[in-house]
Scaffold this active site. Structure first.
Site, PDB file in Angstrom:
ATOM      1  N   ASN A  62      40.213  46.717  56.742  1.00  0.00           N
ATOM      2  CA  ASN A  62      39.787  48.670  55.088  1.00  0.00           C
ATOM      3  C   ASN A  62      40.078  48.310  53.425  1.00  0.00           C
ATOM      4  O   ASN A  62      40.031  49.441  52.901  1.00  0.00           O
ATOM      5  CB  ASN A  62      41.177  49.570  55.647  1.00  0.00           C
ATOM      6  CG  ASN A  62      41.034  49.444  57.302  1.00  0.00           C
ATOM      7  OD1 ASN A  62      42.500  49.543  57.837  1.00  0.00           O
ATOM      8  ND2 ASN A  62      40.218  49.730  58.092  1.00  0.00           N
ATOM      9  N   VAL A  70      38.274  51.328  49.059  1.00  0.00           N
ATOM     10  CA  VAL A  70      39.732  51.449  49.973  1.00  0.00           C
ATOM     11  C   VAL A  70      39.308  52.231  51.048  1.00  0.00           C
ATOM     12  O   VAL A  70      38.293  53.586  50.752  1.00  0.00           O
ATOM     13  CB  VAL A  70      40.734  51.680  49.593  1.00  0.00           C
ATOM     14  CG1 VAL A  70      41.731  51.242  51.017  1.00  0.00           C
ATOM     15  CG2 VAL A  70      41.327  50.166  48.358  1.00  0.00           C
ATOM     16  N   CYS A  71      39.042  51.563  52.706  1.00  0.00           N
ATOM     17  CA  CYS A  71      39.221  53.053  53.722  1.00  0.00           C
ATOM     18  C   CYS A  71      40.125  53.275  54.200  1.00  0.00           C
ATOM     19  O   CYS A  71      41.065  53.319  54.600  1.00  0.00           O
ATOM     20  CB  CYS A  71      38.361  52.124  54.605  1.00  0.00           C
ATOM     21  SG  CYS A  71      37.848  53.114  56.256  1.00  0.00           S
ATOM     22  N   LEU A  72      40.584  54.547  53.694  1.00  0.00           N
ATOM     23  CA  LEU A  72      41.847  55.434  53.827  1.00  0.00           C
ATOM     24  C   LEU A  72      41.209  56.820  54.090  1.00  0.00           C
ATOM     25  O   LEU A  72      41.082  57.466  53.137  1.00  0.00           O
ATOM     26  CB  LEU A  72      42.442  55.210  52.786  1.00  0.00           C
ATOM     27  CG  LEU A  72      44.060  55.783  52.719  1.00  0.00           C
ATOM     28  CD1 LEU A  72      44.904  55.482  53.813  1.00  0.00           C
ATOM     29  CD2 LEU A  72      45.169  55.261  51.343  1.00  0.00           C
ATOM     30  N   ARG A 209      40.803  56.339  58.903  1.00  0.00           N
ATOM     31  CA  ARG A 209      39.834  57.351  59.802  1.00  0.00           C
ATOM     32  C   ARG A 209      40.434  56.476  61.234  1.00  0.00           C
ATOM     33  O   ARG A 209      39.723  55.382  61.872  1.00  0.00           O
ATOM     34  CB  ARG A 209      39.024  56.894  59.337  1.00  0.00           C
ATOM     35  CG  ARG A 209      38.242  57.254  58.139  1.00  0.00           C
ATOM     36  CD  ARG A 209      36.542  57.914  57.900  1.00  0.00           C
ATOM     37  NE  ARG A 209      36.392  56.738  58.536  1.00  0.00           N
ATOM     38  CZ  ARG A 209      35.991  55.925  57.774  1.00  0.00           C
ATOM     39  NH1 ARG A 209      35.915  56.003  56.026  1.00  0.00           N
ATOM     40  NH2 ARG A 209      34.757  54.889  57.870  1.00  0.00           N
TER      41      ARG A 209
END
Length: 212
Positions: A62, A70-72, A209
């Site tokens: 992520n 950052v995929c948060l 997600r």
């Protein structure tokens, strides 16, 4: 609290743009690694989320290996003014590193390896930590900063002061165990005193997600 973190504010006329040293959480493959994280607070923070990005390389499903973004979900989509920087560095990021979401990746290679062979995934992380996160994180770089500031002060000021909430403030630097960062800037700034009023708010657990 955040006084335990090393923080650099390169330009004190732009106090919402700074760097934080972040250590990998204990009992994970990221343990003993250190990362330089670029933080930019939008003008209407805390009502809009801060932007964070890893400046040295991070192997994680992520986290984008090139941009450091950052995929948060709690930062990118469901941010609340209840949250603050302490939550990001003491809860959200450690939680993300402990519990990656390979079904919604920014790094497809890391996600595929995690799903195919978790042991090989952990070994790859440790190798990445040795290569890119074992060197001393230099937040100071005073002489380099002065030279860089002379070359691009106006450019840097514009970049630091735009509203980029929920996105990475920049790409990764070439940091490895064998050399220093190629773009370290600034002089040592204060600790997180500027965020003192935001530090004592409890929060729920973060999550990435959910799968579509």
């Amino acid at each position: 609290m955040m006084s335990d973190y090393e923080v650099l504010i390169p330009d004190e006329s732009c106090m919402h743009d700074f760097f934080v040293k972040f250590d990998g959480p204990a009992e994970t493959p990221y343990e003993n690694g250190s990362w330089k994280i670029h933080v930019t607070l939008p003008a209407d923070y805390p009502f809009k989320s801060p932007s964070i990005g890893f400046k040295n390389r991070m192997f994680h499903p992520n986290v984008d290996d090139i941009s450091g973004s950052v995929c948060l979900d709690v930062i990118n989509q469901t941010w609340s003014p209840m949250f603050n920087l302490v939550n990001i560095f003491e809860q959200f990021l450690p939680h993300l590193l402990r519990y990656p979401n390979p079904t919604d990746p920014l790094n497809g290679e890391a996600a595929a390896l995690l799903m195919r062979d978790p042991d090989a995934y952990n070994l790859r992380i440790r190798d990445h930590v040795r290569q890119y996160a074992s060197a001393k994180i230099d937040l100071v770089g005073r002489e380099e900063a002065e030279e860089e500031a002379g070359k691009g002060k106006e450019r840097d000021s514009r970049a630091a002061c735009v509203d980029v909430s929920g996105t990475s403030p920049g790409g990764v630097e070439q940091v490895s165990a064998h050399g220093r960062a190629q773009a370290v800037v600034g002089a040592r700034g204060p600790m997180f005193g500027l965020c003192a009023s935001l530090m004592h708010i409890p929060t729920p657990s973060p999550h990435t997600r959910p799968p579509a």
